[in-house]
Design a protein around this motif. Structure first.
Motif, PDB file in Angstrom:
ATOM      1  N   ASP A 159       0.858  -1.179   0.000  1.00  8.55           N
ATOM      2  CA  ASP A 159       0.000   0.000   0.000  1.00  8.55           C
ATOM      3  C   ASP A 159       0.891   1.224   0.000  1.00  8.55           C
ATOM      4  N   GLU A 160       0.348   2.375   0.388  1.00  6.28           N
ATOM      5  CA  GLU A 160       1.132   3.604   0.356  1.00  6.28           C
ATOM      6  C   GLU A 160       2.314   3.563   1.322  1.00  6.28           C
ATOM      7  N   GLU A 161       2.207   2.766   2.367  1.00 10.05           N
ATOM      8  CA  GLU A 161       3.266   2.723   3.367  1.00 10.05           C
ATOM      9  C   GLU A 161       4.254   1.585   3.147  1.00 10.05           C
ATOM     10  N   PHE A 162       3.797   0.461   2.619  1.00  8.87           N
ATOM     11  CA  PHE A 162       4.632  -0.729   2.574  1.00  8.87           C
ATOM     12  C   PHE A 162       4.822  -1.257   1.159  1.00  8.87           C
ATOM     13  N   HIS A 163       6.085  -1.590   0.850  1.00  8.59           N
ATOM     14  CA  HIS A 163       6.422  -2.295  -0.376  1.00  8.59           C
ATOM     15  C   HIS A 163       6.469  -3.791  -0.069  1.00  8.59           C
ATOM     16  N   LEU A 164       6.328  -4.607  -1.082  1.00 11.50           N
ATOM     17  CA  LEU A 164       6.526  -6.045  -0.938  1.00 11.50           C
ATOM     18  C   LEU A 164       7.915  -6.414  -1.432  1.00 11.50           C
ATOM     19  N   GLY A 165       8.588  -7.304  -0.710  1.00 10.92           N
ATOM     20  CA  GLY A 165       9.897  -7.759  -1.151  1.00 10.92           C
ATOM     21  C   GLY A 165      10.981  -7.491  -0.133  1.00 10.92           C
ATOM     22  N   LEU A 166      12.212  -7.657  -0.569  1.00 19.57           N
ATOM     23  CA  LEU A 166      13.374  -7.572   0.309  1.00 19.57           C
ATOM     24  C   LEU A 166      13.863  -6.138   0.473  1.00 19.57           C
ATOM     25  N   VAL A 167      14.491  -5.868   1.601  1.00 16.31           N
ATOM     26  CA  VAL A 167      15.053  -4.533   1.836  1.00 16.31           C
ATOM     27  C   VAL A 167      16.147  -4.212   0.826  1.00 16.31           C
ATOM     28  N   THR A 168      16.860  -5.227   0.373  1.00 13.86           N
ATOM     29  CA  THR A 168      17.971  -4.990  -0.549  1.00 13.86           C
ATOM     30  C   THR A 168      17.506  -4.441  -1.895  1.00 13.86           C
ATOM     31  N   ALA A 169      16.243  -4.639  -2.236  1.00 17.47           N
ATOM     32  CA  ALA A 169      15.725  -4.165  -3.523  1.00 17.47           C
ATOM     33  C   ALA A 169      15.685  -2.645  -3.598  1.00 17.47           C
ATOM     34  N   HIS A 170      15.838  -1.953  -2.481  1.00 15.88           N
ATOM     35  CA  HIS A 170      15.695  -0.498  -2.459  1.00 15.88           C
ATOM     36  C   HIS A 170      17.027   0.234  -2.293  1.00 15.88           C
ATOM     37  N   ILE A 171      18.098  -0.509  -2.113  1.00 12.15           N
ATOM     38  CA  ILE A 171      19.391   0.134  -1.865  1.00 12.15           C
ATOM     39  C   ILE A 171      19.870   0.909  -3.083  1.00 12.15           C
ATOM     40  N   ASP A 172      19.706   0.348  -4.282  1.00  7.33           N
ATOM     41  CA  ASP A 172      20.191   1.035  -5.479  1.00  7.33           C
ATOM     42  C   ASP A 172      19.311   2.211  -5.894  1.00  7.33           C
ATOM     43  N   LYS A 173      18.216   2.443  -5.150  1.00  7.87           N
ATOM     44  CA  LYS A 173      17.344   3.589  -5.430  1.00  7.87           C
ATOM     45  C   LYS A 173      17.713   4.807  -4.588  1.00  7.87           C
ATOM     46  N   LEU A 174      18.640   4.640  -3.647  1.00  7.44           N
ATOM     47  CA  LEU A 174      19.001   5.730  -2.755  1.00  7.44           C
ATOM     48  C   LEU A 174      19.893   6.740  -3.468  1.00  7.44           C
ATOM     49  N   ASP A 175      19.845   7.976  -3.017  1.00  7.75           N
ATOM     50  CA  ASP A 175      20.716   9.026  -3.531  1.00  7.75           C
ATOM     51  C   ASP A 175      22.075   8.923  -2.842  1.00  7.75           C
ATOM     52  N   LEU A 176      23.063   8.438  -3.565  1.00  7.61           N
ATOM     53  CA  LEU A 176      24.406   8.274  -3.015  1.00  7.61           C
ATOM     54  C   LEU A 176      25.391   9.227  -3.685  1.00  7.61           C
ATOM     55  N   SER A 177      24.904  10.417  -4.020  1.00  9.85           N
ATOM     56  CA  SER A 177      25.770  11.394  -4.682  1.00  9.85           C
ATOM     57  C   SER A 177      26.876  11.889  -3.759  1.00  9.85           C
ATOM     58  N   ASP A 178      26.661  11.819  -2.450  1.00  8.79           N
ATOM     59  CA  ASP A 178      27.698  12.208  -1.480  1.00  8.79           C
ATOM     60  C   ASP A 178      28.299  10.950  -0.861  1.00  8.79           C
ATOM     61  N   LEU A 179      28.736  10.054  -1.731  1.00  6.06           N
ATOM     62  CA  LEU A 179      29.165   8.722  -1.296  1.00  6.06           C
ATOM     63  C   LEU A 179      30.295   8.758  -0.277  1.00  6.06           C
ATOM     64  N   ALA A 180      31.255   9.643  -0.475  1.00  7.65           N
ATOM     65  CA  ALA A 180      32.412   9.683   0.424  1.00  7.65           C
ATOM     66  C   ALA A 180      32.026  10.107   1.837  1.00  7.65           C
ATOM     67  N   ASN A 181      30.869  10.777   1.963  1.00  6.97           N
ATOM     68  CA  ASN A 181      30.435  11.269   3.274  1.00  6.97           C
ATOM     69  C   ASN A 181      29.245  10.469   3.802  1.00  6.97           C
ATOM     70  N   THR A 182      29.173   9.189   3.420  1.00 11.98           N
ATOM     71  CA  THR A 182      28.047   8.331   3.783  1.00 11.98           C
ATOM     72  C   THR A 182      28.492   7.258   4.766  1.00 11.98           C
ATOM     73  N   GLN A 183      27.607   6.956   5.716  1.00  5.69           N
ATOM     74  CA  GLN A 183      27.801   5.849   6.651  1.00  5.69           C
ATOM     75  C   GLN A 183      26.550   4.987   6.609  1.00  5.69           C
ATOM     76  N   ALA A 184      26.717   3.676   6.791  1.00  6.49           N
ATOM     77  CA  ALA A 184      25.578   2.759   6.748  1.00  6.49           C
ATOM     78  C   ALA A 184      25.620   1.820   7.946  1.00  6.49           C
ATOM     79  N   ILE A 185      24.437   1.494   8.456  1.00  4.47           N
ATOM     80  CA  ILE A 185      24.285   0.554   9.572  1.00  4.47           C
ATOM     81  C   ILE A 185      23.335  -0.543   9.125  1.00  4.47           C
ATOM     82  N   VAL A 186      23.712  -1.804   9.364  1.00  7.09           N
ATOM     83  CA  VAL A 186      22.875  -2.934   8.969  1.00  7.09           C
ATOM     84  C   VAL A 186      22.655  -3.831  10.182  1.00  7.09           C
TER      85      VAL A 186
END
Length: 277
Positions: free
Chosen positions: A184-211
């Protein structure tokens, strides 16, 4: 880091034995799902997000529980009813006592994330250890250069922190997924990994990630982040696995030369990638 039991110092200056639990009253209970409840418990010790406490009941047993959030005089503990100790905890009411010792572990280096682009990827009860981080940076959005949160749950009945999500969506970028059910408007179906390549990583050198989440989810989420160009030094993982004594004595959580209860549970991935059972 030594695996020997040590003492710590509380804010009052008195030395405390970290093997000795102390009674604390339950301040509030929030029922998120049938199996996951949040217990807000009084505290008189300093705690960092990502650390954990040992929660016990006399004549019942003890269990390590992550600090999901905390304030000046309380700690929030998301507890899943999966065993003898947690089953008895679910029989308690506000005003009853639980016993705690700690805190233990290293927690998240919050200051390290300030003024950076932060990505948080978590699944299931793995959302609990990062809940406080998401609240903190949603209440203080000026402290980060944007925050993306990708949270995955089995289905809508398993969703945690529904009441917190409106603020997270308003202040930051929140993506929620379901393994099963209807989108629905709040939830997608599928894995969390399917959305990683949709993120804006234009400031890649200044990015931190937690998993945080099940080991298989951590594995593929980290792989996806590395594929997008993050380095191993930019990724943090939370290995909350088989902790028992919390002082490096029982060996249940040993991975190679590391003890998760002492050296973790939060690791930078370049330190964690070679940890094996």
């Amino acid at each position: 880091m030594s695996s020997q039991a040590t003492t710590h110092q509380c804010s009052c200056g008195d030395h405390k034995n970290i093997l000795l639990p102390k009674a604390y009253p339950i301040l509030a209970i929030t029922k998120h799902t049938e199996l996951e409840w949040n217990f807000r418990v009084a505290k008189d010790f300093d705690a960092k997000l990502g650390q954990f406490v040992e929660v016990s009941l006399p004549m019942v047993g003890e269990a390590p529980i992550s600090v999901s959030d905390c304030g000046d005089n309380y700690v929030d503990l998301l507890i899943r009813n999966v065993g003898k100790v947690t089953n008895r905890l679910f029989e308690l009411n506000v005003g009853d006592n639980v016993w705690m010792r700690g805190v233990h572990g290293n927690g998240y280096p919050i200051e390290h994330y300030h003024h950076r682009h932060l990505i948080i990827i978590a699944g299931g009860t793995g959302v609990a250890p990062v809940k406080g981080l998401m609240r903190h940076f949603s209440e203080h959005p000026q402290k980060v250069n944007g925050m993306d949160m990708i949270l995955g749950f089995k289905n809508k009945e398993a969703v945690l922190y529904r009441d917190e999500m409106p603020l997270w969506r308003e202040r930051q970028n929140l993506i929620t997924t379901l393994d099963e059910g209807e989108k629905d408007e709040e939830f997608h179906l599928g894995l969390v990994t399917a959305h990683i390549d949709k993120l804006d990583l234009s400031d890649l050198a200044n990015t931190q990630a937690i998993v945080v989440g099940p080991p298989i989810m951590i594995k593929f989420a980290v792989q996806a982040l590395l594929k997008e160009g993050l380095t191993k030094q930019q990724i943090w993982v939370d290995y909350e696995r088989r902790m028992a004594c919390a002082v490096g004595k029982c060996g249940h959580c040993r991975m190679g030369e590391k003890y998760v209860c002492i050296d973790g549970p939060v690791f930078r991935f370049d330190e964690a990638e070679n940890l094996v059972d």
